[in-house]
Scaffold this active site. Structure first.
Site, mmCIF file in Angstrom:
data_model
loop_
_atom_site.group_PDB
_atom_site.id
_atom_site.type_symbol
_atom_site.label_atom_id
_atom_site.label_comp_id
_atom_site.label_asym_id
_atom_site.label_seq_id
_atom_site.Cartn_x
_atom_site.Cartn_y
_atom_site.Cartn_z
ATOM 1 N N ASP A 61 43.581 33.196 41.969
ATOM 2 C CA ASP A 61 43.201 33.847 40.600
ATOM 3 C C ASP A 61 44.341 33.567 39.461
ATOM 4 O O ASP A 61 44.106 33.396 38.327
ATOM 5 C CB ASP A 61 42.992 35.317 40.657
ATOM 6 C CG ASP A 61 44.077 36.096 41.255
ATOM 7 O OD1 ASP A 61 45.159 35.526 41.860
ATOM 8 O OD2 ASP A 61 43.892 37.119 41.407
ATOM 9 N N SER B 132 42.205 34.719 46.643
ATOM 10 C CA SER B 132 43.414 35.177 45.849
ATOM 11 C C SER B 132 44.574 35.796 46.957
ATOM 12 O O SER B 132 44.931 36.834 46.709
ATOM 13 C CB SER B 132 43.293 35.800 44.650
ATOM 14 O OG SER B 132 42.491 35.413 43.814
ATOM 15 N N ARG C 96 48.998 34.889 55.255
ATOM 16 C CA ARG C 96 48.755 36.029 55.726
ATOM 17 C C ARG C 96 47.950 37.001 54.631
ATOM 18 O O ARG C 96 47.819 36.732 53.405
ATOM 19 C CB ARG C 96 50.094 36.881 55.579
ATOM 20 C CG ARG C 96 50.962 36.681 54.631
ATOM 21 C CD ARG C 96 52.039 37.407 54.424
ATOM 22 N NE ARG C 96 52.647 37.161 52.862
ATOM 23 C CZ ARG C 96 53.577 36.186 52.524
ATOM 24 N NH1 ARG C 96 53.966 35.173 53.591
ATOM 25 N NH2 ARG C 96 53.973 35.954 51.432
HETATM 26 P P1 ADP Z 1 41.192 42.535 41.781
HETATM 27 O O1 ADP Z 1 42.495 42.761 42.217
HETATM 28 O O2 ADP Z 1 40.192 42.733 42.893
HETATM 29 O O3 ADP Z 1 40.943 41.403 41.087
HETATM 30 P P2 ADP Z 1 41.223 44.468 39.609
HETATM 31 O O4 ADP Z 1 42.080 43.400 38.728
HETATM 32 O O5 ADP Z 1 40.298 45.256 38.932
HETATM 33 O O6 ADP Z 1 40.927 43.795 40.703
HETATM 34 O O7 ADP Z 1 42.451 45.331 39.978
HETATM 35 C C1 ADP Z 1 42.057 46.525 40.914
HETATM 36 C C2 ADP Z 1 43.127 47.696 40.969
HETATM 37 O O8 ADP Z 1 43.446 47.977 39.676
HETATM 38 C C3 ADP Z 1 42.945 48.791 41.791
HETATM 39 O O9 ADP Z 1 44.017 48.896 42.451
HETATM 40 C C4 ADP Z 1 42.728 50.046 41.114
HETATM 41 O O10 ADP Z 1 43.466 51.118 41.403
HETATM 42 C C5 ADP Z 1 43.787 49.474 39.665
HETATM 43 N N1 ADP Z 1 42.772 49.983 38.436
HETATM 44 C C6 ADP Z 1 41.590 50.064 38.014
HETATM 45 N N2 ADP Z 1 41.371 50.837 37.011
HETATM 46 C C7 ADP Z 1 42.585 50.877 36.368
HETATM 47 C C8 ADP Z 1 43.179 51.674 35.248
HETATM 48 N N3 ADP Z 1 42.410 52.243 34.586
HETATM 49 N N4 ADP Z 1 44.587 51.819 35.312
HETATM 50 C C9 ADP Z 1 45.390 51.223 36.322
HETATM 51 N N5 ADP Z 1 44.835 50.983 37.359
HETATM 52 C C10 ADP Z 1 43.570 50.614 37.429
HETATM 53 MG MG MG Z 2 41.113 39.852 40.043
#
Ligand code: ADP
Ligand code: MG
Length: 445
Positions: free
Chosen positions: A175, A122, A137
């Site tokens: 994603d 992603s 990037r």
């Molecule tokens: P990815 O981007 O790796 O797919 P996620 O969708 O789980 O992963 O997003 C992770 C991000 O969400 C991190 O920046 C984290 O700080 C934020 N995050 C995790 N839990 C919470 C929450 N309860 N409320 C708001 N932001 C959250």
């Molecule tokens: Mg994700």
């Protein structure tokens, strides 16, 4: 907000017309919508901003599926180490997953079974074909050297070759596109996919005739009605020029102290990676002014990125009058005592930061809705990522924003939590691609 939407829409158009634009509007070579009847076993590898996941997805048609998965946490070091190490780690995780699940008691992977793998990567990639992707990037705080400008499919295949596994990389997927396709598989009203996680992004389905920059592929000769999912990479909106999005001095500090100053201007106001940091910078500013935490040791909160966006969620959902959760948060993580007035201020601040993020997100969604003419008939918007799913009231604020932009018709646009795009979406796209190849359609792509 309407002014932002208008500028956003123009930017999206430009990205479809010409290659190399700031918002790159990447054709994903996912041709059209799934039928809902896709079936079979597929592997998915999901390199998100925070986690690495390996999934085995069994599609059973009629919009139904089953999923088995293992999650691995990515360390900050791994995000900065040489790219070959990162891809070796990905391959090791896939190999470990397959070994653990071959002939296990559920018999989920059969001995000798050839598996198609969709790699959900992603980060913005240009693609000439669906099973290839050149990283434009890094975003979301990644910096692994020797990956930008290279084909991540090839890097991953090289790493996988060391393990001699019966796995074929069929598609490089974003994603966002995954969320769009997976959600459409179960709910055909879904027309837009958006991600609010570590980063932010959107995807939708576009008519090939509108994507001027790929005219040279002559896809319309084969099918004049052809459609392709577009990965907008809209996190880059307003990068470098900073003309359309109002920024505070804290936004500017986040940008200038990031590893990619100037880039991902929209994302830096919205995404999970940054919201906690914006909050922390406001707090640190007040510490410097001598307004907060006088006489206390503040070194912990002065560490960049020490204030997780999840803390904003916690603060907003504190149900007590005394704001006990906020007391706990500041003492436990930062060793700081707070007064009630300070806690109320912190909560108000998190509301402001969260609300702005949601309303700007609504602007992006509105730009696609307006461009595609979805307002009257309405549509579902599949949204994924922790910020959307865990931040209290985020969805309501997006909806409120849409009504402020479009008036009462804005209610026709409804977001809902997306099906697992990076896992299930990846599997469906692998299945769609296999079918397309079997039918000899668009073989160059
Ligand atoms: P990815 O981007 O790796 O797919 P996620 O969708 O789980 O992963 O997003 C992770 C991000 O969400 C991190 O920046 C984290 O700080 C934020 N995050 C995790 N839990 C919470 C929450 N309860 N409320 C708001 N932001 C959250
Ligand atoms: Mg994700």
């Amino acid at each position: 907000m309407r002014i932002i939407v208008a500028a956003f829409e123009e930017t999206l158009e430009l990205g479809l017309q010409k290659p190399g634009q700031v918002v790159p509007m990447i054709p994903t070579f996912v041709f059209g919508w799934p039928t809902g009847q896709e079936s079979g076993d597929y592997l998915a590898l999901d390199l998100g901003g925070t986690n690495l996941r390996v999934c085995l997805v069994t599609l059973s048609g009629e919009g139904k599926f089953e999923l088995t998965q293992t999650k691995y946490r990515l360390t900050e070091e791994q995000k900065q180490e040489d790219g070959s190490k990162l891809f070796d780690f990905c391959a090791d995780c896939v190999a470990g997953f397959i070994r653990a699940h071959i002939g296990d008691k559920d018999g989920s992977i059969k001995e000798g079974q050839e598996l198609a793998l969709g790699f959900t990567f992603s980060y913005p990639c240009t693609q000439d074909r669906i099973d290839q992707g050149t990283l434009i990037r890094w975003t979301k705080g990644f910096g692994a050297p020797n990956v930008e400008g290279r084909d991540v499919a090839e890097l991953f295949r090289n790493a996988m070759a060391k393990h001699h596994l019966p796995v074929t990389l069929t598609a490089i997927i974003n994603d966002t596109t995954g969320a769009l396709i997976a959600s459409h598989y179960v709910n055909p009203r879904t027309k837009i996919g958006v991600i609010f996680g570590t980063g932010c992004n959107a995807a939708y389905m576009e008519k090939v005739e509108k994507i001027e920059k790929i005219n040279h592929l002559n896809l319309l000769d084969e099918d004049p009605e052809a459609e392709i999912a577009i990965n907008c990479e809209w996190g880059a909106f307003d990068s470098f020029v900073h003309q359309h999005l109002p920024r505070t001095k804290y936004d500017q500090i986040v940008d200038e102290s990031s590893n990619k100053p100037g880039e991902q201007a929209f994302e830096k106001l919205i995404a999970g990676r940054y919201l906690g940091e914006i909050m922390r910078l406001v707090i640190c500013d007040l510490i410097d002014e001598g307004v907060l935490f006088l006489g206390q040791n503040t070194y912990k909160i002065e560490i960049p990125y020490s204030f997780d966006t999840a803390f904003l969620s916690l603060m907003e959902s504190d149900p007590t009058d005394e704001l006990l959760t906020i007391i706990g948060l500041f003492t436990f993580f930062f060793g700081l005592e707070t007064t009630l007035a300070e806690r109320q201020f912190f909560r108000a601040l998190s509301r402001l930061i969260g609300r702005r993020a949601a309303r700007l997100s609504a602007c992006g969604i509105a730009a696609i809705v307006s461009k595609k003419g979805y307002l009257d008939e309405g549509c579902a918007v599949a949204a994924d990522g922790s910020l959307y799913s865990k931040y209290p009231g985020f969805a309501d604020r997006v909806h409120e924003g849409l009504v402020d932009i479009f008036g009462v018709k804005g209610k026709n646009i409804v977001t809902h939590h997306a099906e697992d795009g990076s896992g299930v979406g990846s599997a469906i796209i692998a299945a769609m691609t296999k079918k397309r190849r079997d039918e000899q359609k668009f073989m160059k792509c």
